[in-house]
Design an enzyme around this catalytic site. Sequence first.
Site, PDB file in Angstrom:
ATOM      1  N   SER A   1      42.708  57.093  52.984  1.00  0.00           N
ATOM      2  CA  SER A   1      42.412  55.544  52.982  1.00  0.00           C
ATOM      3  C   SER A   1      43.526  54.654  52.640  1.00  0.00           C
ATOM      4  O   SER A   1      44.075  53.478  52.844  1.00  0.00           O
ATOM      5  CB  SER A   1      41.247  54.741  52.457  1.00  0.00           C
ATOM      6  OG  SER A   1      41.002  55.283  51.271  1.00  0.00           O
TER       7      SER A   1
ATOM      8  N   ASP B   1      39.421  48.032  43.088  1.00  0.00           N
ATOM      9  CA  ASP B   1      37.871  48.542  43.143  1.00  0.00           C
ATOM     10  C   ASP B   1      37.499  49.926  42.266  1.00  0.00           C
ATOM     11  O   ASP B   1      36.683  50.599  42.666  1.00  0.00           O
ATOM     12  CB  ASP B   1      37.141  48.615  44.406  1.00  0.00           C
ATOM     13  CG  ASP B   1      38.091  49.644  45.386  1.00  0.00           C
ATOM     14  OD1 ASP B   1      38.963  50.278  44.691  1.00  0.00           O
ATOM     15  OD2 ASP B   1      37.645  49.749  46.535  1.00  0.00           O
TER      16      ASP B   1
ATOM     17  N   HIS C   1      41.157  51.917  45.245  1.00  0.00           N
ATOM     18  CA  HIS C   1      42.296  51.581  45.953  1.00  0.00           C
ATOM     19  C   HIS C   1      43.066  50.539  45.266  1.00  0.00           C
ATOM     20  O   HIS C   1      42.766  50.082  44.229  1.00  0.00           O
ATOM     21  CB  HIS C   1      41.539  50.841  47.339  1.00  0.00           C
ATOM     22  CG  HIS C   1      40.656  51.767  47.930  1.00  0.00           C
ATOM     23  ND1 HIS C   1      39.481  51.767  47.929  1.00  0.00           N
ATOM     24  CD2 HIS C   1      41.167  52.588  49.103  1.00  0.00           C
ATOM     25  CE1 HIS C   1      39.012  52.804  48.809  1.00  0.00           C
ATOM     26  NE2 HIS C   1      39.810  53.354  49.406  1.00  0.00           N
TER      27      HIS C   1
END
Lengths: 237, 237
Positions: free
Chosen positions: A12, A186, A189
């Site tokens: 991601s 977070d 990320h």
Amino acid sequence: MRRPTIVLFGDSITEESFGDGGWGASLANHFCRSADVLMRGYSGYNTRWALRVAEKVFGGFESPPPAAVTVFFGANDACLPDRSGAFQHVPVEEYRLNLLSLLQLIRSRWPTTILLLITPPPIDEDGRLRFPYADDRSGLPERTNAFAGTYRNACIDAAEELAVPVVDLWTKMQRFPGWEKNLLRDGLHLTAEGNRVVFEEVVERLREQGVSVDAMAVDLPLFSQMDVNDPLKSFSN
Amino acid sequence: MRRPTIVLFGDSITEESFGDGGWGASLANHFCRSADVLMRGYSGYNTRWALRVAEKVFGGFESPPPAAVTVFFGANDACLPDRSGAFQHVPVEEYRLNLLSLLQLIRSRWPTTILLLITPPPIDEDGRLRFPYADDRSGLPERTNAFAGTYRNACIDAAEELAVPVVDLWTKMQRFPGWEKNLLRDGLHLTAEGNRVVFEEVVERLREQGVSVDAMAVDLPLFSQMDVNDPLKSFSN
């Protein structure tokens, strides 16, 4: 003009790298008249899954081979095996072997392509507690920084074993004061500032390997080099 | 997986579209598991120059043809013929004919590719006076909004003549209160908010033409659709 390509393969943190201030978009902007930056980020993936799909991922690229490929996995492999992210967890020794397999697969396909490994980022456990995944009510972070550090070590080992350059992101980021909140959104990320760190590290490592704007052809004449009295002259070749 | 491509052909507003908050990067992010967004922006270029290089630009793309190509020129053509940007100026009727030629060239090469024209943006003359190019000491803006508007009209005419969808950016932007400073950084180039307008318009027009995330294949299984008890099952096909 067909341009050289730079392929970003990862999870991601790669998939979202074309978001605002993202390191992938910044790379595309940096190489804006020289190379195409192609994002192959797969959110949630670990190296076990990446290895299963790598032939499909790289089968999509025709000749000529990419100028460079970044391989940026480990954040998901480093989920703790007894917490909410367990199904993404990959044991650290398997992670190291998977990275070696991925690198060898790319290298055997494209012997001249520059490979660049990136270690997983550090983890801010407080951030993970504040932003747990929706279905996690355990009150325990599914990743810890110390555990991520063992994957960082395995990534460095894999890079050394195959003499592949590496961005030691886990170490680099922790040198920034307030890295926990300034670089991580977070706990995992990247913020815009965190993306900036990745961008600068990747540009520098690629440059050391000969992949730079200076070393690449410019696609079509630059405006700044045109003759204002006869601009069409620039196109006569 | 080979992914469909979306090619952005234009001038500096395209070339810088992968900068922070840029519309090109936002498109790449939007299509992040579906398509590759390739930037072919050439700063300073007008349609006369674009037409000279179009075969080279599009010659670089192999089959399959791009899913879509945006054509976004006019901001430089619309430089006034008697001011500092004169050497970029292209008469409005030639501009219209050049756009028709560019569209026909792309259409004859790739009959199934979706074409999307974008008109030049409006001009904030005060902004151009505050941020003149380095060598311009005339004290006069090299572009005016009214003159850019005639190129907007010619762009709309070209779009209608060939039944190509068009983003009427010149008109759209001027509907936003404070567009002069909110959407334009220097009277001509886009702020993050201006980039957002272009991004949203382009996504919507492409969607109307059948080019959307929903209509495209997803590259590899999505994490959200994996079975947490047997994630590898997703890769067995």
